[in-house]
Design an enzyme around this catalytic site. Structure first.
Site, short mmCIF file in Angstrom:
data_model
loop_
_atom_site.label_atom_id
_atom_site.label_comp_id
_atom_site.label_asym_id
_atom_site.label_seq_id
_atom_site.Cartn_x
_atom_site.Cartn_y
_atom_site.Cartn_z
N PRO A 7 0.85 -1.19 0.00
CA PRO A 7 0.00 0.00 0.00
C PRO A 7 0.89 1.24 0.00
O PRO A 7 1.86 1.31 0.76
CB PRO A 7 -0.77 -0.12 1.33
CG PRO A 7 0.17 -0.87 2.22
CD PRO A 7 0.95 -1.81 1.34
N CYS A 98 2.58 3.67 8.80
CA CYS A 98 2.58 5.01 8.20
C CYS A 98 3.37 5.98 9.06
O CYS A 98 3.06 6.16 10.25
CB CYS A 98 1.14 5.51 8.02
SG CYS A 98 1.06 7.17 7.29
N GLY A 223 7.14 -2.08 -3.00
CA GLY A 223 6.42 -0.82 -3.08
C GLY A 223 6.97 0.02 -4.21
O GLY A 223 6.66 -0.18 -5.38
#
Length: 333
Positions: A7, A98, A223
């Site tokens: 993500p 995050c 990623g």
């Protein structure tokens, strides 16, 4: 060996996810996070970040898509996970990775890694709320300022019910600065009884070989490396570990051209015209790490402001823009 697509907030949305999973096979992908902050999110919110939910929770290429949620209240996280489960996601993922200051100030993401007891309560509450058959995973960093509690956090999540952990091998304070500390992935893997996936600074097949050697785990989540080189996962999966030569890169670029064209068209359907050039430049800027053709194209459009100007330059560089004004479903490949 499992290869997962990471993500990436503001980058790997459903549009780019569809493009990247078309070019290489992933065991599953994870969405950008759904922020849970005291309210029960409506179905339309989950469908907005994961349109694949209306397509058996898969991209058009068939990659399963797990939906990521972020928050700090165990009860509210559980309630939202239960609602999300009604939409039959391929899985639910918890975000403890995050590093964004805005998110962390509101007690979301990596800042919670100073509170392993809370991590356990969140994982346990969400696991209890999910029906059988909906797997729960979690993505974490090594810590906030140092990795001293990384193993404790991983154990808290695993004992709470996470069936696998993705470990981004940096702390929150380290952000995305190299290097990734893969040796800590090895320590985490030894501390828990669930599968552990390495994440961070895998840009090439050689990086994956080094990551596997240092971390002791074969599974990797890609990623920025997957976005910069959409064929990387395929080379790793096929065991083609030598750097691509000029001829192979040229063949890959030719295969990328129609995908870039479709990406441009789909971005235009999703965002306002004034925002579309930025999204196109964003992907080309990363592709420029792997392809000189992308570097030249990015340089040509970097200073352009309007979509019309960008489209002209894309065409000059061989990017087709088919059906720019015809409708298409959100998850079409």
């Amino acid at each position: 060996m499992r290869l997962l697509l990471a993500p990436m907030e503001g980058l790997l949305d459903e549009v780019l996810r569809a493009m990247v999973t078309r070019l290489a096979r992933y065991d599953y992908a994870v969405t950008e996070f759904a922020r849970v902050s005291g309210t029960l999110l409506p179905d339309r919110f989950f469908r907005r970040i994961a349109p694949e939910l209306d397509h058996a929770s898969r991209t058009a290429a068939g990659t399963p898509v797990r939906v990521q949620i972020l928050g700090s209240d165990p009860g509210c996280m559980a309630d939202n996970a239960a609602r999300l489960a009604r939409l039959a996601p391929a899985g639910v993922d918890l975000n403890f990775g995050c590093p964004a200051p805005t998110v962390n100030r509101h007690r979301g993401g990596a800042v919670l890694l100073d509170e392993p007891e809370l991590l356990h309560r969140i994982a346990a509450a969400v696991a209890a709320a999910l029906p059988a058959g909906v797997p729960l995973t979690a993505k974490m960093r090594l810590g906030v300022a140092d990795p001293g509690r990384a193993c404790e956090c991983a154990q808290a999540l695993a004992e709470g019910g996470a069936t696998a952990l993705v470990v981004h091998a940096r702390t929150r304070q380290q952000g995305y600065r190299p290097p990734a500390h893969w040796e800590w992935v090895a320590r985490v893997a030894q501390a828990v009884r669930v599968p552990v996936v390495a994440n961070g600074e895998v840009w090439t097949a050689a990086d994956w070989v080094r990551c596997r050697a240092v971390s002791g785990v074969a599974d990797v989540m890609l990623g920025r490396g997957a976005v910069a080189d959409p064929f990387l996962a395929g080379r790793i999966r096929d065991g083609r570990l030598d750097p691509p030569d000029v001829a192979e890169r040229a063949r890959e670029w030719q295969a990328l051209l129609p995908v870039l064209g479709e990406f441009s068209v789909r971005v235009q359907r999703k965002v306002e015209a004034r925002h579309a050039p930025g999204r196109i430049k964003q992907w080309l800027h990363l592709l420029a790490r792997s392809y000189p053709q992308a570097r030249h194209l990015f340089a040509a459009i970097r200073g352009l402001r309007t979509l019309a100007e960008v489209e002209v330059m894309l065409g000059r560089h061989g990017v087709p823009l088919p059906g720019a004004h015809s409708p298409a479903p959100a998850c079409a490949a």
